[in-house]
Design a protein around this motif. Structure first.
Motif, short mmCIF file in Angstrom:
data_model
loop_
_atom_site.label_atom_id
_atom_site.label_comp_id
_atom_site.label_asym_id
_atom_site.label_seq_id
_atom_site.Cartn_x
_atom_site.Cartn_y
_atom_site.Cartn_z
N PRO A 74 49.51 38.84 25.79
CA PRO A 74 49.05 37.52 25.35
C PRO A 74 49.31 36.47 26.43
CG PRO A 74 50.30 38.61 23.62
CD PRO A 74 50.47 39.43 24.86
N ARG A 75 48.36 35.58 26.65
CA ARG A 75 48.53 34.54 27.65
C ARG A 75 47.63 33.37 27.33
NH1 ARG A 75 45.82 38.48 31.78
NH2 ARG A 75 47.89 39.36 31.50
N LEU A 76 48.03 32.20 27.81
CA LEU A 76 47.26 30.98 27.68
C LEU A 76 46.77 30.55 29.05
CD1 LEU A 76 49.50 28.87 25.24
CD2 LEU A 76 47.30 29.93 24.71
N SER A 77 45.59 29.95 29.10
CA SER A 77 45.08 29.40 30.35
C SER A 77 44.47 28.04 30.07
CB SER A 77 44.04 30.33 30.98
OG SER A 77 42.92 30.50 30.13
N PHE A 78 44.58 27.16 31.03
CA PHE A 78 44.05 25.80 30.91
C PHE A 78 43.11 25.52 32.06
CE2 PHE A 78 44.16 21.41 32.35
CZ PHE A 78 43.76 20.74 31.21
N ALA A 79 42.02 24.80 31.79
CA ALA A 79 41.10 24.38 32.83
C ALA A 79 40.47 23.06 32.41
CB ALA A 79 40.02 25.43 33.07
N GLY A 80 40.04 22.30 33.36
CA GLY A 80 39.43 21.01 33.07
C GLY A 80 38.25 20.74 33.98
N PHE A 81 37.43 19.78 33.58
CA PHE A 81 36.27 19.41 34.36
C PHE A 81 35.89 17.97 34.03
CE2 PHE A 81 34.89 21.29 30.40
CZ PHE A 81 33.87 20.45 29.95
N GLY A 82 35.11 17.36 34.90
CA GLY A 82 34.71 15.99 34.64
C GLY A 82 33.62 15.51 35.56
N THR A 83 33.08 14.37 35.21
CA THR A 83 32.06 13.70 36.01
C THR A 83 32.29 12.20 35.95
OG1 THR A 83 30.36 15.40 35.67
CG2 THR A 83 29.59 13.21 36.26
N LEU A 84 32.28 11.57 37.11
CA LEU A 84 32.26 10.12 37.20
C LEU A 84 30.90 9.74 37.77
CD1 LEU A 84 35.79 9.48 38.74
CD2 LEU A 84 35.13 9.29 36.34
N GLY A 85 30.12 8.96 37.01
CA GLY A 85 28.76 8.69 37.43
C GLY A 85 28.36 7.25 37.22
N VAL A 86 27.30 6.86 37.91
CA VAL A 86 26.70 5.55 37.75
C VAL A 86 25.20 5.72 37.85
CG1 VAL A 86 26.87 4.97 40.20
CG2 VAL A 86 26.76 3.15 38.48
N VAL A 87 24.46 4.98 37.01
CA VAL A 87 23.01 5.13 36.91
C VAL A 87 22.37 3.74 36.90
CG1 VAL A 87 21.07 6.02 35.57
CG2 VAL A 87 23.24 7.27 35.62
N HIS A 88 21.26 3.60 37.63
CA HIS A 88 20.47 2.36 37.63
C HIS A 88 19.05 2.69 37.20
CE1 HIS A 88 18.71 -1.46 38.77
NE2 HIS A 88 17.80 -0.81 39.47
N SER A 89 18.48 1.84 36.32
CA SER A 89 17.10 2.00 35.87
C SER A 89 16.33 0.73 36.15
CB SER A 89 17.06 2.32 34.37
OG SER A 89 15.73 2.25 33.88
N SER A 90 15.07 0.88 36.54
CA SER A 90 14.22 -0.28 36.84
C SER A 90 13.64 -0.91 35.58
CB SER A 90 13.08 0.13 37.78
OG SER A 90 12.23 1.08 37.15
N GLU A 91 13.77 -0.25 34.42
CA GLU A 91 13.24 -0.78 33.16
C GLU A 91 14.24 -1.74 32.53
OE1 GLU A 91 11.32 -2.04 30.32
OE2 GLU A 91 10.21 -0.45 31.34
#
Length: 457
Positions: A74-91
């Motif tokens: 038996p074992r435990l594992s940890f992992a993570g992920f992410g995104t830092l984003g910025v968006v511009h729209s002309s509308e």
């Protein structure tokens, strides 16, 4: 996996797809597909790659059927992920968003929005026995109420009856798209986000229930059949919910070398409670009103999805595409979407081009109630009901998008992406835009610029 000057590219083939372009330092290795955090994978040229947290996360997310018999303790594992984003729209009279399940995005609400793509996720996996495992994944991202309250994306227990046959119970990913397993793990995708034309057809990504997966290996060809049954419920911006009950489906994936093909059929009973007052109003207008309500109300109505996708990714370049169709005996009608994408990798850089299209194959307007046949005191309410019905029918997206982008893997487990989308919205449609404001003109063109920093840890 290719070894070049002491570096190899880890290219893992899961039950439903191939994930490429994760570079790891060379080391001496253990057996392939081991769940040991210190394990490594043999490359095709005989070298081996140590599994860093990035690779372990990819394997943890996408290896539901990978050699469970090798887990010893038996074992435990940890992992993570992410995104830092910025968006511009002309509308400036509507917002661009990655999903209809959020209240705002880039455009009217914010010229530059950090909400569209930003998220952080964490996953804990546990192997209790060689056959029994469990996983919990939590994600914080923009929600229907504009908060970032963490939500449980996955939470299931899995049992391997054989190395090739397993069953999961709990909250499980919906296997409807080619990249369903990691549609929110942006680091594993070449683009800033999956094409919204197709992926907005099924905006929810998981369901509560059970699934079974069976894999058959024939030489280099791997065939996987997955059957699912469950339900889900999502909150909508501005109030109301959309619920899908008695959801069932079958998905098939074939993998051969650098090629993967995915096909799926899913069916559910859909209820959109926010439109109930509209159709309750129609039911007050006699037989004609009742007939219109029965035709268009989204109340426990059958809703089907058919999809197919394919990818070829030999390493230096890739091509991929998907097509999907939804059909409902309601105001949601019949809609289809598809995309084709390709890219080329040169060192740390990947350039790509994508073309996507969304179409409506059912009526987008209806004459509604015959106002001229009504007494004056009912004409006004009938006009309002007709307007509400046609606003609902007209909200179906029609658009074409040409996207060009670049990915730069400038640091370990980190990638910077830049993407430009030129969107041409069909006449009379709002496309996939959200938060429509007074003065918005249907049709037209919208330009969207996105920048994201994707990472895993």
């Amino acid at each position: 996996m290719d070894g070049h000057d002491g570096v190899c590219t880890l290219q893992y083939e899961s039950h439903s797809t191939t994930i490429a372009a994760i570079q790891q330092p060379l080391t001496h290795g253990l057996a392939p597909y081991s769940s040991d955090p210190g394990a490594s994978i043999k490359s095709f040229n005989g070298k081996s790659c140590r599994l860093t947290p990035a690779a372990l996360l990819i394997l943890a997310l996408h290896v539901p059927g990978a050699h469970a018999e090798e887990a010893v303790t038996p074992r435990l594992s940890f992992a993570g992920f992410g995104t830092l984003g910025v968006v511009h729209s002309s509308e400036n009279k509507a917002d661009f968003g990655a999903t209809v399940l959020v209240p705002n995005g880039a455009g009217y609400s914010h010229p530059w929005s950090a909400d569209v793509d930003s998220r952080i996720g964490a996953q804990v996996a546990a192997n209790f026995t060689p056959q029994l495992s469990a996983v919990v994944q939590v994600i914080s991202e923009q929600r229907y109420d504009n908060s970032y309250t963490p939500t449980i994306e996955w939470a299931n227990v899995k049992y391997h009856f054989t190395p090739d046959f397993s069953v999961r119970v709990g909250r499980i990913v919906l296997p409807v798209f080619l990249v369903s397993d990691y549609r929110k793990l942006s680091y594993a995708n070449p683009w800033v986000r999956p094409p919204v034309e197709l992926y907005s057809l099924i905006p929810v990504s998981s369901s509560d229930g059970i699934d079974a997966s069976y894999r058959v290996q024939r030489g280099e060809l791997t065939n996987t059949v997955q059957a699912t049954h469950g339900y889900n419920k999502a909150q909508l911006p501005g109030g109301g919910t959309v619920s899908a009950k008695d959801t069932w489906g079958v998905s098939y994936t074939a993998e051969y070398g650098a090629t993967a093909v995915h096909a799926t059929y899913h069916r559910t009973k859909l209820t959109l409670d926010s439109v109930k007052p509209l159709f309750d109003g129609f039911r007050q207008f006699g037989a004609q009103g009742v007939a219109l309500a029965e035709k268009y109300d989204v109340n426990n109505k059958p809703h089907t999805f058919i999809g197919i996708g394919a990818r070829y990714d030999p390493g230096r370049w890739f091509v991929m595409g998907e097509w999907g169709l939804t059909q409902s005996d309601s105001a949601l009608g019949k809609r289809s979407a598809w995309y084709a994408s390709g890219g080329y990798r040169l060192g740390q850089f990947t350039t790509y081009l994508t073309y996507a299209q969304a179409k409506v194959q059912s009526n987008m307007s209806d004459p509604g109630l015959t106002v001229s046949a009504l007494p004056p005191f009912l004409a006004g309410p009938a006009v309002g009901l007709n307007a509400g019905l046609n606003a609902l029918l007209g909200s179906a997206p029609i658009q074409k998008t040409l996207s060009v982008g670049m990915r730069w893997d400038f640091a370990r487990n980190t990638a910077l992406k830049l993407q430009f989308d030129h969107i041409r919205i069909g006449a009379g449609s709002q496309g996939t835009l959200i938060n429509i404001q007074p003065g918005f003109q249907p049709g037209g063109k919208v330009n969207v610029f996105s920048a994201t920093l994707d990472f895993v840890f």
